[in-house]
Design a protein around this motif. Sequence first.
Motif, PDB file in Angstrom:
ATOM      1  N   PRO A   1       0.761  -1.260  -0.040  1.00  0.00           N
ATOM      2  CA  PRO A   1       0.065  -0.110  -0.223  1.00  0.00           C
ATOM      3  C   PRO A   1       0.805   1.327  -0.118  1.00  0.00           C
ATOM      4  O   PRO A   1       0.285   2.421  -0.104  1.00  0.00           O
ATOM      5  N   HIS A   2       2.219   1.343   0.139  1.00  0.00           N
ATOM      6  CA  HIS A   2       2.926   2.470   0.116  1.00  0.00           C
ATOM      7  C   HIS A   2       4.000   2.711  -0.764  1.00  0.00           C
ATOM      8  O   HIS A   2       4.817   3.391  -0.632  1.00  0.00           O
ATOM      9  N   CYS A   3       3.698   1.619  -1.953  1.00  0.00           N
ATOM     10  CA  CYS A   3       4.465   1.882  -3.111  1.00  0.00           C
ATOM     11  C   CYS A   3       5.950   1.838  -2.690  1.00  0.00           C
ATOM     12  O   CYS A   3       6.714   2.660  -3.544  1.00  0.00           O
ATOM     13  N   GLY A   4       6.255   1.082  -2.000  1.00  0.00           N
ATOM     14  CA  GLY A   4       7.965   0.995  -1.761  1.00  0.00           C
ATOM     15  C   GLY A   4       8.590  -0.031  -2.574  1.00  0.00           C
ATOM     16  O   GLY A   4       8.052  -1.014  -2.898  1.00  0.00           O
ATOM     17  N   GLU A   5       9.976   0.143  -2.408  1.00  0.00           N
ATOM     18  CA  GLU A   5      10.784  -0.806  -3.186  1.00  0.00           C
ATOM     19  C   GLU A   5      10.862  -2.163  -2.423  1.00  0.00           C
ATOM     20  O   GLU A   5      10.913  -3.370  -3.037  1.00  0.00           O
ATOM     21  N   TYR A   6      10.867  -2.082  -1.245  1.00  0.00           N
ATOM     22  CA  TYR A   6      11.080  -3.435  -0.337  1.00  0.00           C
ATOM     23  C   TYR A   6       9.814  -3.584   0.297  1.00  0.00           C
ATOM     24  O   TYR A   6       9.196  -2.610   1.215  1.00  0.00           O
ATOM     25  N   VAL A   7       9.056  -4.889   0.404  1.00  0.00           N
ATOM     26  CA  VAL A   7       7.624  -4.797   0.488  1.00  0.00           C
ATOM     27  C   VAL A   7       7.780  -5.972   2.042  1.00  0.00           C
ATOM     28  O   VAL A   7       8.357  -7.077   1.946  1.00  0.00           O
ATOM     29  N   PRO A   8       7.064  -5.470   3.213  1.00  0.00           N
ATOM     30  CA  PRO A   8       7.099  -6.357   4.264  1.00  0.00           C
ATOM     31  C   PRO A   8       6.297  -7.752   4.018  1.00  0.00           C
ATOM     32  O   PRO A   8       5.478  -7.813   2.916  1.00  0.00           O
ATOM     33  N   ASP A   9       6.710  -8.685   4.457  1.00  0.00           N
ATOM     34  CA  ASP A   9       6.042  -9.936   4.469  1.00  0.00           C
ATOM     35  C   ASP A   9       4.697 -10.024   4.105  1.00  0.00           C
ATOM     36  O   ASP A   9       4.224 -10.890   3.450  1.00  0.00           O
ATOM     37  N   HIS A  10       3.990  -9.304   5.032  1.00  0.00           N
ATOM     38  CA  HIS A  10       2.481  -9.359   5.127  1.00  0.00           C
ATOM     39  C   HIS A  10       1.856  -9.099   3.754  1.00  0.00           C
ATOM     40  O   HIS A  10       0.701  -9.554   3.383  1.00  0.00           O
ATOM     41  N   TRP A  11       2.338  -8.289   2.826  1.00  0.00           N
ATOM     42  CA  TRP A  11       1.977  -7.916   1.521  1.00  0.00           C
ATOM     43  C   TRP A  11       2.572  -8.684   0.251  1.00  0.00           C
ATOM     44  O   TRP A  11       2.255  -8.607  -0.714  1.00  0.00           O
ATOM     45  N   LYS A  12       3.251  -9.531   0.461  1.00  0.00           N
ATOM     46  CA  LYS A  12       3.985 -10.538  -0.611  1.00  0.00           C
ATOM     47  C   LYS A  12       2.819 -11.548  -0.999  1.00  0.00           C
ATOM     48  O   LYS A  12       3.153 -12.854  -0.898  1.00  0.00           O
ATOM     49  N   THR A  13       1.680 -11.092  -1.519  1.00  0.00           N
ATOM     50  CA  THR A  13       0.722 -11.842  -2.043  1.00  0.00           C
ATOM     51  C   THR A  13       0.972 -12.580  -3.137  1.00  0.00           C
ATOM     52  O   THR A  13       0.598 -13.689  -3.496  1.00  0.00           O
ATOM     53  N   ARG A  14       1.833 -11.785  -3.940  1.00  0.00           N
ATOM     54  CA  ARG A  14       2.284 -12.601  -5.325  1.00  0.00           C
ATOM     55  C   ARG A  14       3.308 -13.816  -4.988  1.00  0.00           C
ATOM     56  O   ARG A  14       2.964 -14.844  -5.693  1.00  0.00           O
ATOM     57  N   GLU A  15       4.196 -13.761  -3.868  1.00  0.00           N
ATOM     58  CA  GLU A  15       4.928 -14.537  -3.513  1.00  0.00           C
ATOM     59  C   GLU A  15       4.224 -15.922  -3.084  1.00  0.00           C
ATOM     60  O   GLU A  15       4.179 -17.216  -3.329  1.00  0.00           O
ATOM     61  N   TRP A  16       3.185 -15.677  -2.197  1.00  0.00           N
ATOM     62  CA  TRP A  16       2.580 -16.669  -1.667  1.00  0.00           C
ATOM     63  C   TRP A  16       1.102 -17.160  -2.382  1.00  0.00           C
ATOM     64  O   TRP A  16       1.369 -18.648  -2.341  1.00  0.00           O
ATOM     65  N   THR A  17       1.113 -16.486  -3.582  1.00  0.00           N
ATOM     66  CA  THR A  17       0.089 -17.369  -4.662  1.00  0.00           C
ATOM     67  C   THR A  17       0.858 -18.184  -5.403  1.00  0.00           C
ATOM     68  O   THR A  17       0.508 -19.471  -5.819  1.00  0.00           O
ATOM     69  N   SER A  18       2.052 -17.603  -5.941  1.00  0.00           N
ATOM     70  CA  SER A  18       2.771 -18.266  -6.984  1.00  0.00           C
ATOM     71  C   SER A  18       4.085 -19.104  -6.626  1.00  0.00           C
ATOM     72  O   SER A  18       4.378 -20.184  -7.173  1.00  0.00           O
ATOM     73  N   GLY A  19       4.559 -18.999  -5.290  1.00  0.00           N
ATOM     74  CA  GLY A  19       5.801 -19.295  -4.970  1.00  0.00           C
ATOM     75  C   GLY A  19       7.177 -18.811  -5.505  1.00  0.00           C
ATOM     76  O   GLY A  19       8.106 -18.829  -4.897  1.00  0.00           O
ATOM     77  N   PHE A  20       7.038 -17.970  -6.297  1.00  0.00           N
ATOM     78  CA  PHE A  20       8.140 -17.090  -6.841  1.00  0.00           C
ATOM     79  C   PHE A  20       8.551 -15.910  -5.789  1.00  0.00           C
ATOM     80  O   PHE A  20       7.778 -15.040  -5.531  1.00  0.00           O
ATOM     81  N   ASN A  21       9.727 -15.850  -5.563  1.00  0.00           N
ATOM     82  CA  ASN A  21      10.053 -14.943  -4.428  1.00  0.00           C
ATOM     83  C   ASN A  21      10.941 -13.700  -4.812  1.00  0.00           C
ATOM     84  O   ASN A  21      11.603 -12.925  -4.154  1.00  0.00           O
ATOM     85  N   GLY A  22      11.034 -13.621  -6.260  1.00  0.00           N
ATOM     86  CA  GLY A  22      12.059 -12.403  -6.846  1.00  0.00           C
ATOM     87  C   GLY A  22      11.258 -11.039  -6.425  1.00  0.00           C
ATOM     88  O   GLY A  22      10.097 -10.939  -5.987  1.00  0.00           O
ATOM     89  N   SER A  23      11.971  -9.994  -6.415  1.00  0.00           N
ATOM     90  CA  SER A  23      11.484  -8.747  -6.078  1.00  0.00           C
ATOM     91  C   SER A  23      10.384  -8.295  -6.992  1.00  0.00           C
ATOM     92  O   SER A  23       9.674  -7.250  -6.813  1.00  0.00           O
ATOM     93  N   ALA A  24      10.751  -8.521  -8.179  1.00  0.00           N
ATOM     94  CA  ALA A  24       9.835  -8.142  -9.458  1.00  0.00           C
ATOM     95  C   ALA A  24       8.987  -9.084 -10.007  1.00  0.00           C
ATOM     96  O   ALA A  24       9.461 -10.124 -10.507  1.00  0.00           O
ATOM     97  N   GLY A  25       7.615  -8.839 -10.459  1.00  0.00           N
ATOM     98  CA  GLY A  25       6.909  -9.833 -11.012  1.00  0.00           C
ATOM     99  C   GLY A  25       5.267  -9.426 -10.824  1.00  0.00           C
ATOM    100  O   GLY A  25       4.967  -8.868 -10.049  1.00  0.00           O
ATOM    101  N   THR A  26       4.660 -10.245 -11.849  1.00  0.00           N
ATOM    102  CA  THR A  26       3.114 -10.045 -11.550  1.00  0.00           C
ATOM    103  C   THR A  26       2.622 -11.386 -11.747  1.00  0.00           C
ATOM    104  O   THR A  26       2.862 -12.013 -12.909  1.00  0.00           O
ATOM    105  N   ALA A  27       1.677 -11.754 -11.143  1.00  0.00           N
ATOM    106  CA  ALA A  27       0.973 -13.102 -11.067  1.00  0.00           C
ATOM    107  C   ALA A  27      -0.509 -12.592 -11.271  1.00  0.00           C
ATOM    108  O   ALA A  27      -1.294 -11.897 -11.044  1.00  0.00           O
ATOM    109  N   VAL A  28      -1.002 -13.747 -12.480  1.00  0.00           N
ATOM    110  CA  VAL A  28      -2.418 -13.688 -12.607  1.00  0.00           C
ATOM    111  C   VAL A  28      -3.003 -14.961 -12.840  1.00  0.00           C
ATOM    112  O   VAL A  28      -2.314 -15.888 -13.336  1.00  0.00           O
ATOM    113  N   VAL A  29      -4.172 -15.143 -12.245  1.00  0.00           N
ATOM    114  CA  VAL A  29      -4.658 -16.408 -12.204  1.00  0.00           C
ATOM    115  C   VAL A  29      -6.298 -16.321 -12.502  1.00  0.00           C
ATOM    116  O   VAL A  29      -6.828 -15.174 -12.258  1.00  0.00           O
TER     117      VAL A  29
END
Length: 337
Positions: A28-56
């Motif tokens: 929600p803060h448009c930051g470069e480093y994202v706290p774990d709470h908001w890592k929903t792309r990683e939670w969804t896909s398993g990919f933990n890189g800093s940049a990416g977009t997941a679509v389901v």
Amino acid sequence: NTMKDLSRLRQWMREHGLAAFIFPSTDPHCGEYVPDHWKTREWTSGFNGSAGTAVVTLTHAALWTDSRYWLAAEEQLAGTPFELVRCRRNVATAEELAAWIKAHCEDSPCGKPLCVGIDSWVNTVNSVRELDCQLSLAGLQLAKAGDPAEDLWTDRPQIPLNPIEIQPIEFAGEEACHKIERLRHEMQRLRASATIITQLDEIAWLTNLRGTDVHCCPLFVAYMTVTLNEATLFTDLHKVSTEVERYLGEQGIRLRDYTDAAQAISDMPAQGVVADPDICNARLWPEGEGIIEHTSLIAPMKAIKNEAEIRGYRSAMRKDGVALVKFLRWLTTGEWK
């Protein structure tokens, strides 16, 4: 932990009338480093890189990332429902996402546009506008559907609750109350009556407060609003000691809970509110006419360093140089001194 499969997410999507859902790498803060709470792309896909977009979608799933992560993404996505889409940029464009979703969704049986869900908390205003435009051109409809992780991520990390600390004036070089007055002069120049601040580095600088909520950055999770006669900091009250609360009062800054921000901003008259659509999330963007869209007022103020800040930079560079020389010596001789 990531999702073992996408069946629960797809059931959630059906219940919310969605044909697809987009997971960005942002918070929600448009930051470069994202706290774990908001890592929903990683939670969804398993990919933990800093940049990416997941679509389901209801039948397919894909992850977009750039060339820095192609090898890692291939390994992390192996055995998952996600296909890897190789980006030439660091993020997928709205046009690319809309085209892929259109190609991987079945036509609506009733002829109505299929809905594509996003969480407006983690998408900026301008990114939502562009996505809405591209989805419409593809015959799809954007839906601000909320956050599926709120219902489905059972062991989701909490928003950080690390204590907030005061930055000593000998390092800050200027009292927070003086910075806020300078900000108000900039607001008056634009004939604005209020501004919304969502970026954590700007809030830390403006308040002369620091935290440890973000990896490798001295920041704390918060929002802030400043009007011509009032400044309000929204953060979790458990993070605020009696000393910090007293300090905020001395600097003319009101304290409210982090969860109060959305309602407080929606209660503000939109007329005369200045905000940056490139960094403000879509959930906090005021409804109505009269919003003054402008680049951040704080960024240029923060860019001009005072004498104390310049001394701090030079001190940090000396320490950095010593650390690098020590490392190079160890690398070449095996000795650490």
